[in-house]
Scaffold this motif. Structure first.
Motif, PDB file in Angstrom:
ATOM      1  N   VAL A 264      14.378 -42.908 -32.252  1.00 50.33           N
ATOM      2  CA  VAL A 264      15.650 -43.615 -32.437  1.00 50.33           C
ATOM      3  C   VAL A 264      15.447 -45.121 -32.265  1.00 50.33           C
ATOM      4  N   ASP A 265      14.658 -45.505 -31.265  1.00 46.98           N
ATOM      5  CA  ASP A 265      14.411 -46.926 -31.032  1.00 46.98           C
ATOM      6  C   ASP A 265      13.741 -47.566 -32.253  1.00 46.98           C
ATOM      7  N   LEU A 266      12.743 -46.896 -32.809  1.00 47.03           N
ATOM      8  CA  LEU A 266      12.065 -47.426 -33.996  1.00 47.03           C
ATOM      9  C   LEU A 266      12.966 -47.379 -35.224  1.00 47.03           C
ATOM     10  N   TYR A 267      13.751 -46.333 -35.341  1.00 47.11           N
ATOM     11  CA  TYR A 267      14.662 -46.193 -36.478  1.00 47.11           C
ATOM     12  C   TYR A 267      15.682 -47.333 -36.502  1.00 47.11           C
ATOM     13  N   ARG A 268      16.087 -47.762 -35.320  1.00 45.69           N
ATOM     14  CA  ARG A 268      17.064 -48.860 -35.230  1.00 45.69           C
ATOM     15  C   ARG A 268      16.442 -50.219 -35.515  1.00 45.69           C
ATOM     16  N   GLY A 269      15.152 -50.246 -35.840  1.00 50.45           N
ATOM     17  CA  GLY A 269      14.531 -51.496 -36.255  1.00 50.45           C
ATOM     18  C   GLY A 269      13.654 -52.180 -35.234  1.00 50.45           C
ATOM     19  N   ALA A 270      13.403 -51.546 -34.106  1.00 48.86           N
ATOM     20  CA  ALA A 270      12.540 -52.165 -33.097  1.00 48.86           C
ATOM     21  C   ALA A 270      11.124 -52.315 -33.641  1.00 48.86           C
ATOM     22  N   THR A 271      10.482 -53.394 -33.259  1.00 52.12           N
ATOM     23  CA  THR A 271       9.067 -53.552 -33.576  1.00 52.12           C
ATOM     24  C   THR A 271       8.296 -52.669 -32.609  1.00 52.12           C
ATOM     25  N   ALA A 272       7.368 -51.884 -33.143  1.00 51.94           N
ATOM     26  CA  ALA A 272       6.593 -50.974 -32.305  1.00 51.94           C
ATOM     27  C   ALA A 272       5.770 -51.772 -31.293  1.00 51.94           C
ATOM     28  N   THR A 273       5.823 -51.344 -30.055  1.00 54.60           N
ATOM     29  CA  THR A 273       5.082 -51.993 -28.975  1.00 54.60           C
ATOM     30  C   THR A 273       4.057 -51.017 -28.410  1.00 54.60           C
ATOM     31  N   THR A 274       3.314 -51.506 -27.459  1.00 53.07           N
ATOM     32  CA  THR A 274       2.359 -50.644 -26.763  1.00 53.07           C
ATOM     33  C   THR A 274       3.093 -49.479 -26.094  1.00 53.07           C
ATOM     34  N   MET A 275       4.316 -49.694 -25.679  1.00 53.04           N
ATOM     35  CA  MET A 275       5.092 -48.621 -25.047  1.00 53.04           C
ATOM     36  C   MET A 275       5.412 -47.497 -26.042  1.00 53.04           C
ATOM     37  N   HIS A 276       5.696 -47.856 -27.283  1.00 47.48           N
ATOM     38  CA  HIS A 276       5.924 -46.832 -28.301  1.00 47.48           C
ATOM     39  C   HIS A 276       4.644 -46.012 -28.516  1.00 47.48           C
ATOM     40  N   ALA A 277       3.521 -46.726 -28.540  1.00 51.94           N
ATOM     41  CA  ALA A 277       2.228 -46.043 -28.686  1.00 51.94           C
ATOM     42  C   ALA A 277       1.953 -45.166 -27.476  1.00 51.94           C
ATOM     43  N   LEU A 278       2.257 -45.689 -26.286  1.00 50.59           N
ATOM     44  CA  LEU A 278       2.047 -44.913 -25.063  1.00 50.59           C
ATOM     45  C   LEU A 278       2.909 -43.654 -25.052  1.00 50.59           C
ATOM     46  N   ALA A 279       4.092 -43.729 -25.627  1.00 58.07           N
ATOM     47  CA  ALA A 279       4.944 -42.538 -25.725  1.00 58.07           C
ATOM     48  C   ALA A 279       4.253 -41.457 -26.549  1.00 58.07           C
ATOM     49  N   ALA A 280       3.626 -41.842 -27.654  1.00 57.10           N
ATOM     50  CA  ALA A 280       2.899 -40.874 -28.492  1.00 57.10           C
ATOM     51  C   ALA A 280       1.707 -40.304 -27.732  1.00 57.10           C
ATOM     52  N   VAL A 281       1.000 -41.154 -27.017  1.00 54.56           N
ATOM     53  CA  VAL A 281      -0.136 -40.701 -26.207  1.00 54.56           C
ATOM     54  C   VAL A 281       0.356 -39.729 -25.136  1.00 54.56           C
ATOM     55  N   TYR A 282       1.431 -40.104 -24.456  1.00 55.32           N
ATOM     56  CA  TYR A 282       2.003 -39.253 -23.403  1.00 55.32           C
ATOM     57  C   TYR A 282       2.355 -37.874 -23.946  1.00 55.32           C
TER      58      TYR A 282
END
Length: 179
Positions: A55-73
Motif C-alpha cells: 500500500v505504501d508503494l502503491y500510494r507513490g512512496a519511493t522505495a527505501t531500504t525499509m521496503h527492501a527490509l520488509a521483503a527480506v523479513y
C-alpha cells in the motif's frame, strides 16, 4: 523512521508475542490445540507486513531500504519460521516447563550438516525475498523509485554467497566442543 520501518518492528514484536502466547497456552495452560492455532498465526503477520508495504508503494512512496527490509523479513520469516518455532518450542519445554529432552548442541560434521541445511533455508528465504523485491521493481517500473530495492538485492546476494562459504568451511574446520 517511516511507516514501513515501524511495521517491520511491529511485525517482529508481534511474531514473538504470538510464539510466546502459543507456547504458554500449549504448555502452561495445557490448551494444546489453541496453542498450535496461535503458533499457526505467524504467517498472518507476514501478510499484514506485505500489505502495508504494498500500500505504501502503491500510494507513490519511493522505495527505501525499509521496503527492501520488509521483503527480506518476509522471506526469512517464511523460510525459517517453522524451524524458529521448533527451536523455541524445544527450549521452552526444557527450560520453562522442565519437560522434554535438553536441546542438543551440535559439533563436528553434525554441526556442518545442520548449518548446510540452514543455508538451504537461506536460499529459500532469498528466493522468496528476491521474488518480492523483483516484483516490486517490476510493478513500480520506475528506476529512480526502486534503487534501494536493487541495492538491497545485490547486498543480499553477496551475503548469501558469504554464508555459503561459511557453510562449506564448517566441513573443513568443524566446530569443536569447548574444553
Amino acid at each position: 523512521m517511516n511507516f514501513v520501518a515501524w511495521m517491520i518492528i511491529a511485525s517482529e514484536i508481534g511474531f514473538w508475542i504470538v510464539i510466546v502466547l502459543g507456547l504458554v497456552t500449549r504448555y502452561v495452560l495445557k490448551r494444546n490445540k489453541l496453542g498450535l492455532l496461535l503458533l499457526a498465526l505467524t504467517p498472518v503477520i507476514d501478510l499484514i507486513l506485505l500489505l502495508a508495504t504494498s500500500v505504501d508503494l502503491y500510494r507513490g512512496a519511493t522505495a527505501t531500504t525499509m521496503h527492501a527490509l520488509a521483503a527480506v523479513y518476509i522471506g526469512v520469516s517464511i523460510a525459517y519460521g517453522k524451524s524458529i518455532i521448533q527451536w523455541t518450542d524445544e527450549r521452552f519445554r526444557y527450560y520453562v516447563t522442565r519437560e522434554g529432552a535438553k536441546p542438543i548442541q551440535r559439533f563436528g560434521m553434525d554441526y556442518a550438516i545442520h548449518y548446510l541445511k540452514s543455508w538451504g533455508r537461506h536460499v529459500l528465504a532469498y528466493l522468496i525475498g528476491a521474488g518480492l523485491l523483483t516484483g516490486m521493481v517490476y510493478l513500480i517500473h520506475n528506476p529512480s523509485r526502486t534503487e534501494a530495492l536493487i541495492g538491497a538485492l545485490k547486498v543480499w546476494t553477496l551475503a548469501l554467497g558469504i554464508d555459503f562459504v561459511i557453510s562449506i568451511s564448517n566441513f573443513i574446520w568443524p566446530k569443536r566442543k569447548k574444553a
